[in-house]
Motif scaffolding. Structure first.
Motif, PDB file in Angstrom:
ATOM      1  N   ILE A   1      -3.262  -0.406  -3.901  1.00  0.00           N
ATOM      2  CA  ILE A   1      -2.809  -1.222  -2.922  1.00  0.00           C
ATOM      3  C   ILE A   1      -1.201  -1.064  -2.713  1.00  0.00           C
ATOM      4  O   ILE A   1      -0.695  -0.720  -1.518  1.00  0.00           O
ATOM      5  CB  ILE A   1      -2.915  -2.553  -2.852  1.00  0.00           C
ATOM      6  CG1 ILE A   1      -4.667  -2.851  -2.717  1.00  0.00           C
ATOM      7  CG2 ILE A   1      -2.265  -3.476  -2.004  1.00  0.00           C
ATOM      8  CD1 ILE A   1      -5.081  -4.141  -3.248  1.00  0.00           C
ATOM      9  N   ASN A   2      -0.455  -1.159  -3.925  1.00  0.00           N
ATOM     10  CA  ASN A   2       0.956  -1.046  -3.848  1.00  0.00           C
ATOM     11  C   ASN A   2       1.544   0.568  -3.512  1.00  0.00           C
ATOM     12  O   ASN A   2       2.383   0.564  -2.855  1.00  0.00           O
ATOM     13  CB  ASN A   2       1.601  -1.317  -5.201  1.00  0.00           C
ATOM     14  CG  ASN A   2       1.380  -2.859  -5.413  1.00  0.00           C
ATOM     15  OD1 ASN A   2       1.191  -3.787  -4.463  1.00  0.00           O
ATOM     16  ND2 ASN A   2       1.357  -3.386  -6.606  1.00  0.00           N
ATOM     17  N   ILE A   3       0.733   1.341  -4.024  1.00  0.00           N
ATOM     18  CA  ILE A   3       1.133   2.755  -3.664  1.00  0.00           C
ATOM     19  C   ILE A   3       1.019   3.067  -2.072  1.00  0.00           C
ATOM     20  O   ILE A   3       1.853   3.601  -1.454  1.00  0.00           O
ATOM     21  CB  ILE A   3       0.408   3.785  -4.470  1.00  0.00           C
ATOM     22  CG1 ILE A   3       0.866   3.522  -5.991  1.00  0.00           C
ATOM     23  CG2 ILE A   3       0.346   5.077  -4.004  1.00  0.00           C
ATOM     24  CD1 ILE A   3      -0.058   4.224  -6.831  1.00  0.00           C
TER      25      ILE A   3
ATOM     26  N   TYR B   1       3.973   4.073   0.484  1.00  0.00           N
ATOM     27  CA  TYR B   1       3.812   5.330   1.027  1.00  0.00           C
ATOM     28  C   TYR B   1       3.967   5.135   2.875  1.00  0.00           C
ATOM     29  O   TYR B   1       4.552   5.886   3.245  1.00  0.00           O
ATOM     30  CB  TYR B   1       2.618   6.040   0.690  1.00  0.00           C
ATOM     31  CG  TYR B   1       2.783   7.477   1.091  1.00  0.00           C
ATOM     32  CD1 TYR B   1       2.887   8.363  -0.071  1.00  0.00           C
ATOM     33  CD2 TYR B   1       2.214   8.101   2.118  1.00  0.00           C
ATOM     34  CE1 TYR B   1       2.936   9.807   0.187  1.00  0.00           C
ATOM     35  CE2 TYR B   1       2.255   9.263   2.471  1.00  0.00           C
ATOM     36  CZ  TYR B   1       2.433  10.214   1.366  1.00  0.00           C
ATOM     37  OH  TYR B   1       2.408  11.580   1.643  1.00  0.00           O
ATOM     38  N   GLN B   2       3.236   4.347   3.193  1.00  0.00           N
ATOM     39  CA  GLN B   2       3.008   3.878   4.707  1.00  0.00           C
ATOM     40  C   GLN B   2       4.342   3.526   4.923  1.00  0.00           C
ATOM     41  O   GLN B   2       4.944   3.990   6.077  1.00  0.00           O
ATOM     42  CB  GLN B   2       1.854   3.161   4.823  1.00  0.00           C
ATOM     43  CG  GLN B   2       1.745   3.021   6.454  1.00  0.00           C
ATOM     44  CD  GLN B   2       0.648   2.030   6.898  1.00  0.00           C
ATOM     45  OE1 GLN B   2       0.679   0.752   6.090  1.00  0.00           O
ATOM     46  NE2 GLN B   2      -0.149   2.381   7.902  1.00  0.00           N
ATOM     47  N   LEU B   3       5.197   2.721   4.228  1.00  0.00           N
ATOM     48  CA  LEU B   3       6.346   2.348   4.590  1.00  0.00           C
ATOM     49  C   LEU B   3       7.498   3.111   4.811  1.00  0.00           C
ATOM     50  O   LEU B   3       8.379   3.351   5.523  1.00  0.00           O
ATOM     51  CB  LEU B   3       6.498   0.939   3.940  1.00  0.00           C
ATOM     52  CG  LEU B   3       7.809   0.170   4.352  1.00  0.00           C
ATOM     53  CD1 LEU B   3       7.491  -0.577   5.860  1.00  0.00           C
ATOM     54  CD2 LEU B   3       7.636  -1.118   3.555  1.00  0.00           C
ATOM     55  N   TYR B   4       7.433   4.041   3.715  1.00  0.00           N
ATOM     56  CA  TYR B   4       8.449   5.233   3.671  1.00  0.00           C
ATOM     57  C   TYR B   4       8.237   5.928   4.627  1.00  0.00           C
ATOM     58  O   TYR B   4       9.170   6.546   5.324  1.00  0.00           O
ATOM     59  CB  TYR B   4       8.377   5.829   2.372  1.00  0.00           C
ATOM     60  CG  TYR B   4       8.833   5.143   1.183  1.00  0.00           C
ATOM     61  CD1 TYR B   4      10.080   4.801   1.166  1.00  0.00           C
ATOM     62  CD2 TYR B   4       8.287   4.952  -0.104  1.00  0.00           C
ATOM     63  CE1 TYR B   4      10.854   4.054  -0.137  1.00  0.00           C
ATOM     64  CE2 TYR B   4       8.878   4.206  -1.125  1.00  0.00           C
ATOM     65  CZ  TYR B   4       9.948   4.088  -1.003  1.00  0.00           C
ATOM     66  OH  TYR B   4      10.713   3.022  -2.164  1.00  0.00           O
ATOM     67  N   TYR B   5       6.950   6.310   5.016  1.00  0.00           N
ATOM     68  CA  TYR B   5       6.615   7.156   6.149  1.00  0.00           C
ATOM     69  C   TYR B   5       6.982   6.811   7.640  1.00  0.00           C
ATOM     70  O   TYR B   5       7.723   7.413   8.335  1.00  0.00           O
ATOM     71  CB  TYR B   5       5.014   7.651   6.093  1.00  0.00           C
ATOM     72  CG  TYR B   5       4.384   8.318   7.169  1.00  0.00           C
ATOM     73  CD1 TYR B   5       3.949   9.793   6.785  1.00  0.00           C
ATOM     74  CD2 TYR B   5       4.320   8.086   8.402  1.00  0.00           C
ATOM     75  CE1 TYR B   5       3.814  10.538   7.771  1.00  0.00           C
ATOM     76  CE2 TYR B   5       3.611   8.898   9.418  1.00  0.00           C
ATOM     77  CZ  TYR B   5       3.321  10.028   9.228  1.00  0.00           C
ATOM     78  OH  TYR B   5       2.756  10.842  10.113  1.00  0.00           O
TER      79      TYR B   5
ATOM     80  N   GLU C   1       9.817  -5.417   4.201  1.00  0.00           N
ATOM     81  CA  GLU C   1       8.419  -5.215   4.849  1.00  0.00           C
ATOM     82  C   GLU C   1       7.490  -4.987   3.808  1.00  0.00           C
ATOM     83  O   GLU C   1       6.142  -5.104   4.329  1.00  0.00           O
ATOM     84  CB  GLU C   1       8.586  -3.984   5.904  1.00  0.00           C
ATOM     85  CG  GLU C   1       9.145  -4.267   6.882  1.00  0.00           C
ATOM     86  CD  GLU C   1       8.721  -5.330   7.895  1.00  0.00           C
ATOM     87  OE1 GLU C   1       7.452  -5.230   8.390  1.00  0.00           O
ATOM     88  OE2 GLU C   1       9.266  -6.286   8.588  1.00  0.00           O
ATOM     89  N   LEU C   2       7.665  -4.765   2.879  1.00  0.00           N
ATOM     90  CA  LEU C   2       6.560  -4.349   1.975  1.00  0.00           C
ATOM     91  C   LEU C   2       5.454  -5.260   1.544  1.00  0.00           C
ATOM     92  O   LEU C   2       4.343  -5.106   1.342  1.00  0.00           O
ATOM     93  CB  LEU C   2       7.394  -3.921   0.363  1.00  0.00           C
ATOM     94  CG  LEU C   2       6.104  -3.298  -0.671  1.00  0.00           C
ATOM     95  CD1 LEU C   2       5.678  -2.130  -0.136  1.00  0.00           C
ATOM     96  CD2 LEU C   2       7.051  -3.120  -2.258  1.00  0.00           C
ATOM     97  N   LYS C   3       5.887  -6.651   1.540  1.00  0.00           N
ATOM     98  CA  LYS C   3       4.747  -7.781   1.553  1.00  0.00           C
ATOM     99  C   LYS C   3       3.647  -7.635   2.674  1.00  0.00           C
ATOM    100  O   LYS C   3       2.377  -7.822   2.099  1.00  0.00           O
ATOM    101  CB  LYS C   3       5.420  -9.255   1.221  1.00  0.00           C
ATOM    102  CG  LYS C   3       4.335 -10.282   1.203  1.00  0.00           C
ATOM    103  CD  LYS C   3       3.997 -10.441  -0.153  1.00  0.00           C
ATOM    104  CE  LYS C   3       2.931 -11.600  -0.135  1.00  0.00           C
ATOM    105  NZ  LYS C   3       1.640 -11.786   0.247  1.00  0.00           N
ATOM    106  N   SER C   4       4.075  -7.468   3.680  1.00  0.00           N
ATOM    107  CA  SER C   4       3.026  -7.302   4.896  1.00  0.00           C
ATOM    108  C   SER C   4       2.438  -6.013   4.769  1.00  0.00           C
ATOM    109  O   SER C   4       1.108  -6.194   5.136  1.00  0.00           O
ATOM    110  CB  SER C   4       3.838  -7.573   6.033  1.00  0.00           C
ATOM    111  OG  SER C   4       4.724  -6.197   6.561  1.00  0.00           O
ATOM    112  N   ARG C   5       2.758  -5.145   4.327  1.00  0.00           N
ATOM    113  CA  ARG C   5       2.021  -3.873   4.167  1.00  0.00           C
ATOM    114  C   ARG C   5       0.958  -3.949   3.162  1.00  0.00           C
ATOM    115  O   ARG C   5       0.050  -3.604   3.237  1.00  0.00           O
ATOM    116  CB  ARG C   5       3.030  -2.705   3.888  1.00  0.00           C
ATOM    117  CG  ARG C   5       3.864  -2.270   5.106  1.00  0.00           C
ATOM    118  CD  ARG C   5       3.204  -1.951   6.410  1.00  0.00           C
ATOM    119  NE  ARG C   5       4.070  -2.351   7.523  1.00  0.00           N
ATOM    120  CZ  ARG C   5       4.449  -1.230   8.163  1.00  0.00           C
ATOM    121  NH1 ARG C   5       3.910   0.314   8.000  1.00  0.00           N
ATOM    122  NH2 ARG C   5       5.174  -1.322   8.922  1.00  0.00           N
TER     123      ARG C   5
END
Length: 160
Positions: free
Chosen positions: A17-19, A23-27, A132-136
């Motif tokens: 989940i964290n990865i 990854y999606q957020l960096y993208y 934003e990481l928490k929401s992702r």
């Protein structure tokens, strides 16, 4: 550490989940920056249909594990490589799908060089990432069950 042990750890539900979230957020942050710098009309971004492919992320994880498994600072190397791969995937996807992009190769090369030399991801991007990481993570929690994580781990173990 053995590859099997690394996979057993990285493919735990919480870690997946964290990865995936990171990854999606960096993208997506990378896409935003490239779109802004390239002059692309932000309203047209939906037409390009850009997002991560979870299978590519999982394959990238396995590739990084295979390449760096013997390194003492593996966890740090793993995170850095996943970040770099996410940014390069965003760059590659954008330049491939944006047909009207002038000087495509030049734009690709400029951004690629900045990403590789750790000159792309700015402090403001890092702040946005942290916010934003928490929401992702919450989003990916809904998609990755314990059973899914277990199946993905078994698939990864078969690949190696």
């Amino acid at each position: 550490m053995r590859k099997q042990d690394i996979i057993a750890n990285k493919f735990k539900r919480e870690n997946l989940i964290n990865i995936m979230a990171a990854y999606q957020l960096y993208y997506q942050i990378t896409l935003g920056e490239i779109i802004e710098k390239s002059g692309f009309e932000k309203e047209k971004i939906v037409d390009l249909n850009l997002d991560i492919d979870p299978e590519n992320v999982l394959n990238t994880m396995i590739e990084v594990i295979n390449t760096f498994k013997k390194e003492d600072d593996f966890d740090s190397i793993f995170e850095d490589n996943m970040k770099i791969n996410a940014m390069i995937h965003a760059l590659k996807d954008f330049t491939l799908k944006y047909d009207e992009l002038n000087k495509k190769e030049n734009i690709y090369d400029v951004f690629y060089e900045k990403i590789i030399n750790d000159q792309f991801f700015t402090l403001s991007m890092q702040v946005f990432f942290s916010e934003e990481l928490k929401s992702r993570i919450d989003y990916w929690k809904k998609l990755i069950s314990n059973e899914t994580a277990k199946e993905l781990k078994q698939s990864a173990l078969k690949i190696i």
